[in-house]
Write a protein that holds these residues in place. Structure first.
Motif, PDB file in Angstrom:
ATOM      1  N   GLU A 452     -26.376 -27.373 -14.822  1.00 26.60           N
ATOM      2  CA  GLU A 452     -26.585 -28.737 -14.326  1.00 26.60           C
ATOM      3  C   GLU A 452     -25.242 -29.439 -14.143  1.00 26.60           C
ATOM      4  OE1 GLU A 452     -29.470 -31.334 -16.157  1.00 26.60           O
ATOM      5  OE2 GLU A 452     -30.574 -29.604 -16.932  1.00 26.60           O
ATOM      6  N   GLU A 456     -22.824 -30.802 -10.556  1.00 24.92           N
ATOM      7  CA  GLU A 456     -22.271 -32.143 -10.343  1.00 24.92           C
ATOM      8  C   GLU A 456     -20.778 -32.122  -9.999  1.00 24.92           C
ATOM      9  OE1 GLU A 456     -25.296 -34.117 -13.660  1.00 24.92           O
ATOM     10  OE2 GLU A 456     -23.128 -34.052 -14.007  1.00 24.92           O
ATOM     11  N   HIS A 457     -20.163 -30.945 -10.065  1.00 25.80           N
ATOM     12  CA  HIS A 457     -18.733 -30.844  -9.776  1.00 25.80           C
ATOM     13  C   HIS A 457     -18.475 -31.290  -8.333  1.00 25.80           C
ATOM     14  CE1 HIS A 457     -14.797 -29.016  -8.954  1.00 25.80           C
ATOM     15  NE2 HIS A 457     -14.599 -29.049 -10.277  1.00 25.80           N
ATOM     16  N   LYS A 465     -25.488 -25.442  -5.150  1.00 23.64           N
ATOM     17  CA  LYS A 465     -26.378 -26.116  -6.104  1.00 23.64           C
ATOM     18  C   LYS A 465     -27.674 -25.348  -6.345  1.00 23.64           C
ATOM     19  CE  LYS A 465     -24.508 -30.770  -5.552  1.00 23.64           C
ATOM     20  NZ  LYS A 465     -24.780 -32.196  -5.272  1.00 23.64           N
TER      21      LYS A 465
END
Length: 714
Positions: A452, A456-457, A465
């Motif tokens: 998760e 978000e990087h 994703k």
């Protein structure tokens, strides 16, 4: 002193009932002699009695006798046998207890080097006796990493040390070995030698002792004169295991007197990787003109069938002295060939046989490679059959990086928040993760799934994703699987097999070897219901194998590689995992196909040594499938079968070569002259479809391949 008749009367009173062949060796007077002793011929007895003969009959001063053996245990045994039988003799000639020098060649070399260095005021230490970062392994690890910018594995480290040993003992140059799997070997070798030479005090390793001793004896006339004056008679045991360098040390001291008594058997030379030089024995008469060659051909150990079949089997080798091994022992149990469908059936057979035995200490189960010991120990442990493992301390299975990788995959399935575990496997995941992303993780609190957080990087694309989301789902699925299916899931769905292929290509590891490790791991996992149970089982099994040394003198079956079984014997011997690629090993098969016969001949000698460990019963075990993969019965088993049918050596080889060419069946690993290694994916009459390592598939006609020798079994 005694005359010959009185001597043999005293010998007989001590229960030494020598044969005519043995007596001829004992009473050899002066000059060089090569005594070829078949397995179980009583060579230690002959050496012991000859020592007594030299002193009691010939009046030789014990202090002028040097008796050299291959290992410490053998030197100790010979010393004890001589002392127990003769040193307490009433004869005043033998009251000089312990004056004969019993020694290994390394111990003798240490004496020469120590004396030379003391005279020069040079202080030295043995690098094998150093610990920590300054140990031999510590130094070699640093030098390897410096030149290759990679961490060396235990297998590579062992290979590196063996190659350094080989270079020195064959008197060759490191540059000749640059084509080996060890990248930058010559540079590593030079740095290692420089490090030792520049250390204070100077460091030397065990092989340096031999080389420096040879240098001193060759270049220092006073040193050579000292040892030539000191020793009038030299006796050597297990000479087939002696390297060229070791032979040269002995040779330079022996000449010009020439009183050398060499005991060995070229058919039992199995330590080529340690630079053993059996060809030196074949050239003995050239080295020592006028030398005598005697044969001790009576086997006191085994039944007539084991002796006859073994004798005929080894005659398929060409580079050897011919010997007619025979025995006067009474008939015993038959030599058995057992063919199983798979490896589990082999183990079931062994368990059944061993469970019915009262004295397990009289049984040896022998194998070519240490990997065979893992599954054997697992099955014996579950059946509550006690075992003693000779190489328990050499097992690296449980610490191997591939095994640890799988265990870390399993650990991560319990918690995908564990950053330390993730750091150990992130480069082996099918989804690409960059170093920047890893650093990003290290700077964030890991309060939820790592996947998760990766999603978000800032640099994570929309394409990545879903992949991270899929990985998270796969690890959850992994955690719910039973262990054997979990390992299969890691290798296939999580694409660990592809990661292994990349690693092996980049670092020169054997993909087949890693695959075998994981197959064995799966075999152990098959018996466990949960991952937790599986982890506990691995820990328990490792502990049992390590502690098996306590069972050495108890009612326990012995598990041993054939190499380590050399010199030992059991009432019953089972040789297991006898398949092509294991024995003979794959490299020997490839070398044989290219016309180099020496490796295959050594593998045949190894098989011969295994067979001749048996006193009463010998069972050879092979199979059609090993860890669900189609395998071929070892050509040596087939050769034994042909010998048992009464075929002569030349007929055996001719029949075997024809068989190897004609058995192009589905599932067989083959080598194509042009396209390299592949697997026969399909067979339809005279047509075969081969899948090659590069991913291509090609169709061939069997008869053309056989006629032109385009494809052969690996």
């Amino acid at each position: 002193m005694l005359n010959v008749k009185e001597f043999f009367k005293e010998i007989q009173a001590k229960d030494f009932n020598l044969t005519r062949q043995q007596k001829r060796a004992v009473v050899h007077n002066r000059g060089p002699l090569l005594l070829l002793a078949v397995p179980g011929a009583g060579k230690t007895t002959v050496l012991t009695v000859r020592l007594a003969y030299l002193i009691l009959v010939k009046g030789v001063d014990p202090r002028t006798i040097l008796c050299l053996t291959f290992g410490r245990a053998a030197a100790k045994e010979m010393r004890e046998r001589f002392v127990n039988n003769f040193a307490a003799s009433s004869s005043s000639d033998l009251q000089a207890r312990g004056k004969i020098q019993f020694s290994t060649i390394h111990s003798f070399a240490y004496e020469v080097v120590g004396s030379a260095f003391r005279q020069r005021g040079t202080r030295f230490q043995i690098i094998e006796e150093q610990t920590g970062a300054e140990s031999k392994t510590g130094v070699l690890r640093r030098i390897y990493e410096k030149h290759n910018e990679a961490t060396i594995t235990d297998e590579q480290l062992e290979g590196l040390q063996n190659t350094i040993c080989y270079v020195k003992n064959t008197l060759r140059q490191p540059e000749e070995f640059n084509k080996l799997d060890i990248k930058n070997f010559a540079l590593i070798y030079d740095d290692y030698e420089t490090y030792k030479r520049n250390s204070q005090p100077r460091l030397i390793d065990y092989d340096d002792m031999l080389y420096i001793a040879f240098q001193e004896l060759s270049e220092n006339p006073e040193c050579l004169k000292t040892y030539r004056r000191r020793f009038n008679y030299i006796l050597t045991d297990e000479s087939q295991d002696t390297s060229l360098l070791q032979h040269k040390i002995i040779e330079i001291i022996v000449k010009p007197k020439g009183n050398i008594f060499v005991v060995g058997d070229d058919d039992q030379s199995i330590f080529g990787f340690r630079a053993a030089e059996p060809e030196y024995l074949l050239k003995f008469e050239q080295t020592y003109p006028g030398a005598k060659i005697l044969r001790m051909e009576q086997n006191f150990r085994s039944t007539p069938q084991i002796v006859t079949v073994s004798c005929q089997f080894i005659r398929s080798n060409k580079l050897r002295f011919d010997k007619e091994m025979f025995t006067k022992n009474s008939k015993g149990d038959i030599l058995q060939l057992e063919q199983f469908k798979g490896i589990r059936e082999q183990y079931q057979f062994l368990i059944q046989k061993l469970s019915s035995q009262k004295d397990l200490s009289k049984i040896g189960v022998l194998y070519r490679n240490n990997l065979s010991a893992i599954c054997l120990a697992e099955e014996l442990s579950r059946a509550n059959i006690p075992f003693y493992m000779r190489e328990a301390g050499k097992q690296r299975f449980f610490s191997h990086w591939a095994i640890n990788d799988v265990l870390n995959f399993l650990r991560f399935s319990f918690s995908d928040k564990s950053l330390p575990t993730f750091e150990r496997i992130w480069t082996k995941l099918s989804c690409r993760i960059s170093k920047q992303q890893l650093e990003y993780l290290k700077q964030r609190p890991i309060d939820r799934s790592i996947f998760e957080i990766l999603a978000e990087h800032p640099q994570t694309t929309l394409k990545r994703k879903p992949e991270y989301s899929e990985l998270r789902k796969q690890f959850k699925e992994l955690n719910a699987l039973p262990p054997s299916k979990a390992i299969r899931f890691i290798r296939n769905q999580l694409a660990y097999d592809q990661a292994i292929e990349r690693i092996c290509d980049a670092l020169g590891f054997s993909e087949d070897y890693i695959g075998n490790l994981l197959d064995i791991l799966s075999s152990i996992a098959h018996n466990e219901p949960t991952i937790v149970d599986f982890a506990k089982r691995l820990s328990d099994l490792e502990g049992q194998m390590k502690s098996s040394s306590k069972n050495k003198y108890s009612n326990a079956v012995t598990l041993s590689t054939i190499h380590s079984a050399k010199g030992l014997e059991w009432e019953q011997v089972y040789l297991v995992d006898l398949v092509e690629g294991v024995i003979p090993e794959r490299e020997a098969i490839k070398a044989d196909q290219s016309g180099q016969k020496d490796l295959l001949e050594e593998e045949r000698r190894l098989f011969y040594v295994g067979m001749t460990r048996a006193k009463r019963q010998l069972t050879l075990c092979s199979m059609d499938y090993q860890h669900n993969k189609r395998v071929k019965t070892s050509r040596f088993v087939r050769e034994v079968s042909l010998v048992m049918e009464g075929k002569k050596p030349e007929e055996v080889i001719r029949t075997e070569e024809s068989t190897l060419q004609s058995e192009l069946v589905a599932g067989l690993v083959v080598q194509h002259k042009v396209f390299g290694e592949g697997v026969i994916a399909k067979e339809d009459g005279n047509v075969i479809l081969v899948s090659f390592k590069d991913g291509s598939q090609r169709t061939f006609l069997k008869d053309i391949c056989e006629k032109q020798k385009l494809i052969w079994a690996v």
